[in-house]
Write an enzyme that holds these catalytic residues in place. Structure first.
Site, PDB file in Angstrom:
ATOM      1  N   ARG A 108       1.121  -1.316   0.014  1.00 27.89           N
ATOM      2  CA  ARG A 108      -0.059   0.211   0.075  1.00 27.89           C
ATOM      3  C   ARG A 108       0.934   1.291   0.063  1.00 27.89           C
ATOM      4  O   ARG A 108       1.790   1.411   0.633  1.00 27.89           O
ATOM      5  CB  ARG A 108      -0.787   0.195   1.270  1.00 27.89           C
ATOM      6  CG  ARG A 108      -1.683  -0.928   1.383  1.00 27.89           C
ATOM      7  CD  ARG A 108      -2.829  -0.747   2.358  1.00 27.89           C
ATOM      8  NE  ARG A 108      -2.677  -0.687   4.147  1.00 27.89           N
ATOM      9  CZ  ARG A 108      -2.740  -0.094   4.289  1.00 27.89           C
ATOM     10  NH1 ARG A 108      -3.389   0.529   4.793  1.00 27.89           N
ATOM     11  NH2 ARG A 108      -1.681  -0.346   5.965  1.00 27.89           N
ATOM     12  N   SER A 177       6.854  -5.677   6.384  1.00 28.48           N
ATOM     13  CA  SER A 177       7.170  -6.227   7.964  1.00 28.48           C
ATOM     14  C   SER A 177       8.502  -7.936   6.975  1.00 28.48           C
ATOM     15  O   SER A 177       7.287  -9.235   6.827  1.00 28.48           O
ATOM     16  CB  SER A 177       6.086  -6.598   7.742  1.00 28.48           C
ATOM     17  OG  SER A 177       5.230  -5.646   8.295  1.00 28.48           O
ATOM     18  N   ASP A 230       5.034  -3.388  11.713  1.00 25.64           N
ATOM     19  CA  ASP A 230       3.883  -2.508  11.983  1.00 25.64           C
ATOM     20  C   ASP A 230       3.417  -3.048  13.208  1.00 25.64           C
ATOM     21  O   ASP A 230       2.459  -1.685  13.962  1.00 25.64           O
ATOM     22  CB  ASP A 230       3.047  -3.548  10.872  1.00 25.64           C
ATOM     23  CG  ASP A 230       3.050  -5.908  11.613  1.00 25.64           C
ATOM     24  OD1 ASP A 230       3.792  -5.615  12.229  1.00 25.64           O
ATOM     25  OD2 ASP A 230       2.154  -6.190  11.442  1.00 25.64           O
TER      26      ASP A 230
END
Length: 521
Positions: A108, A177, A230
């Site tokens: 994203r 991540s 995250d």
């Protein structure tokens, strides 16, 4: 005729007796099978027991391991990674900031306009982009060029009021991540790829450097201000709205925790103490283990058959990736030893991870089955959760799940009740151990008890599909934490849902680590 009639009567009586014997034997056999099924269930329930005294020992062990991990590298199963995040958002941040969230087969790109304490998040926009399969196993340049091009295209759509001040560089928070060895707030070398990626020439390289070079190749002038995961993003997002947030926990497909530590309490930190006096620690608590954690034979087999045996033990009993498969393994034994679903074991019940968190639609499905994931926000345990939450009189949801997923038809009500009870045992153990882990963090911070004459509010930001969507899991976690803390102390400990830390949290960290801090926006 009399003799014939007597003979017929004798034959008929014998037939009836034989039939009765068969019925009795069948009932006795069924009774024996059911007793065996119940014995398996009760044995598992006993071994999963989490009495408060045991949970306190787990919390104490977590605190001890935290101290050990802060003292030296490799000194604990908890990595206690120094994140280099020493400035969390305050709410005063202003301006336009970007975030890139890369953690799976999609990524994203986001932009967030911040308006200070009065306006907070004025506007946010994002786009999600799929990564073509060939780029997941190609070259580093090819992958990062693709990401940079998508980012440049997104930047080009800045609308009215969404432009940066003249003479300034755009700034980006990069949520990455995958395992990295972080060396500063904006640099970190990739240790290894997971989640279906396999790009050898990226391993050992600074991923921020790789992205920066790619942005330069596409003509995008943007600076990466923060490299985070995250969990730290969730902590930043929580702190932005509430300055009492002291820790963040992800409970989704995988699990992790991060918290704010006093810099002076980190013996392995050898640099200059940050001006804030604080440092965010990425615990990697999924790797926590203790002799006090109630493990069963099913957990040991699951671990042995995983791609990382002996690692991530805590994660394997509390996170969404594994809860459903623990249920499957016990049902499989009941089917084998107690004919729970008939005389043969249903073939689909033998398939690992068939009780899924969600549909895996990527070409990396086989990797996702076994690896610990934190980034896929929608992965939780809907099959298990749906059965656990079934309140219909005939447990029709349980029946339909067994039929649709496992091809098991015509289950009895008492069999369905066993499935629900099994889900409850597995979820309860996971939720209560999660609460014990949170207590361990609070004990390390000295926030687990009331100080005389001083009320200290402490907020834990939680995110992840398991916590958000599995209501019984969430409720059990919250009630267990209150029970562990006691009535008085629990009044000052608050659990808050902090959504989308991997996105907006990264943009907020870009703002709090901006090169233009202190200048007028």
């Amino acid at each position: 005729m009399g003799k014939v009639a007597v003979g017929a009567a004798v034959v008929c009586a014998a037939t009836v007796c034989a039939a009765a014997v068969l019925i009795v034997r069948h009932r006795m056999r069924n009774s024996g099978r059911w007793a065996r099924a119940m014995a398996i269930l009760r044995e598992f329930e006993e071994k999963c027991g989490t009495p408060i005294a045991k949970l306190r020992l787990v919390a104490d062990a977590m605190t001890v391991e935290m101290h050990a991990g802060l003292a030296s590298e490799g000194g604990s199963k908890l990595k206690m990674i120094i994140s280099y995040v020493d400035n969390l958002p305050t709410g005063d941040e202003r301006g336009l900031f970007y975030a890139l969230d890369l953690g799976g087969t999609n990524f994203r790109v986001l932009r967030v306009l911040l308006g200070g304490k009065e306006k907070r998040v004025v506007k946010q926009e994002f786009e999600e982009v799929s990564i073509p399969p060939h780029l997941m196993v190609g070259s580093s340049d090819a992958l990062f060029d693709y990401i940079a091009a998508a980012l440049a295209k997104f930047v080009a759509t800045e609308g009215e009021g969404l432009h940066i001040s003249p003479g300034r560089q755009r700034e980006l928070g990069f949520t990455f991540s995958f395992p990295v060895r972080q060396t500063s707030i904006a640099s970190g070398a990739l240790i290894k790829w997971t989640k279906g990626f396999s790009i050898e020439d990226t391993v050992g390289q600074d991923v921020v450097g790789e992205l920066t070079k790619a942005m330069e190749r596409v003509g995008l002038d943007m600076r990466v201000s923060a490299l985070v995961n995250d969990t730290i993003g969730t902590l930043a997002g929580g702190r932005y709205y509430d300055q009492d947030v002291v820790a963040a926990v992800i409970l989704g497909t995988g699990t992790n925790a991060a918290y704010v530590e006093r810099a002076q309490a980190i013996p392995k930190w050898h640099g200059l103490l940050p001006k804030s006096g604080e440092m965010v620690i990425n615990m990697e608590w999924g790797n926590f283990r203790s002799s006090h954690i109630p493990l069963t034979e099913y957990d040991h087999v699951l671990d042995a058959e995983s791609l990382n045996p002996g690692e991530q033990i805590f994660e394997k009993i509390i996170s969404g990736m594994y809860l459903g498969d623990i249920v499957r393994r016990i049902l499989c034994r009941m089917a084998d030893e107690a004919d729970l679903f008939g005389e043969t074991v249903p073939p689909k019940l033998k398939i690992p991870f068939i009780l899924r968190m969600c549909d895996i639609r990527s070409n990396a499905a086989s990797a996702l089955l076994h690896q610990s994931l934190r980034q896929v926000q929608d992965d939780w345990t809907p099959d298990m959760s749906a059965m656990h939450h079934d309140t219909s009189p005939d447990l029709r949801v349980v029946g339909s799940k067994l039929k649709d997923i496992l091809d098991i038809s015509n289950t009895s009500l008492k069999t369905r009740k066993v499935v629900v009870e099994l889900c409850d045992i597995v979820a309860t153990r996971g939720a209560r151990l999660s609460a014990a882990g949170i207590l361990g963090i609070l004990k390390k911070l000295g926030r687990d008890t009331m100080k005389e004459g001083y009320k200290q509010k402490s907020v834990i930001a939680l995110d992840g599909g398991l916590f958000e969507h599995y209501t019984k899991f969430r409720t059990c976690l919250e009630s267990t934490l209150k029970e562990l803390l006691g009535a008085e102390a629990s009044d000052n400990i608050i659990i808050e849902h902090s959504n989308d830390g991997s996105g907006i949290g990264a943009a907020l960290l870009a703002a709090s680590h901006s090169q233009y801090l202190g200048e007028d926006s």
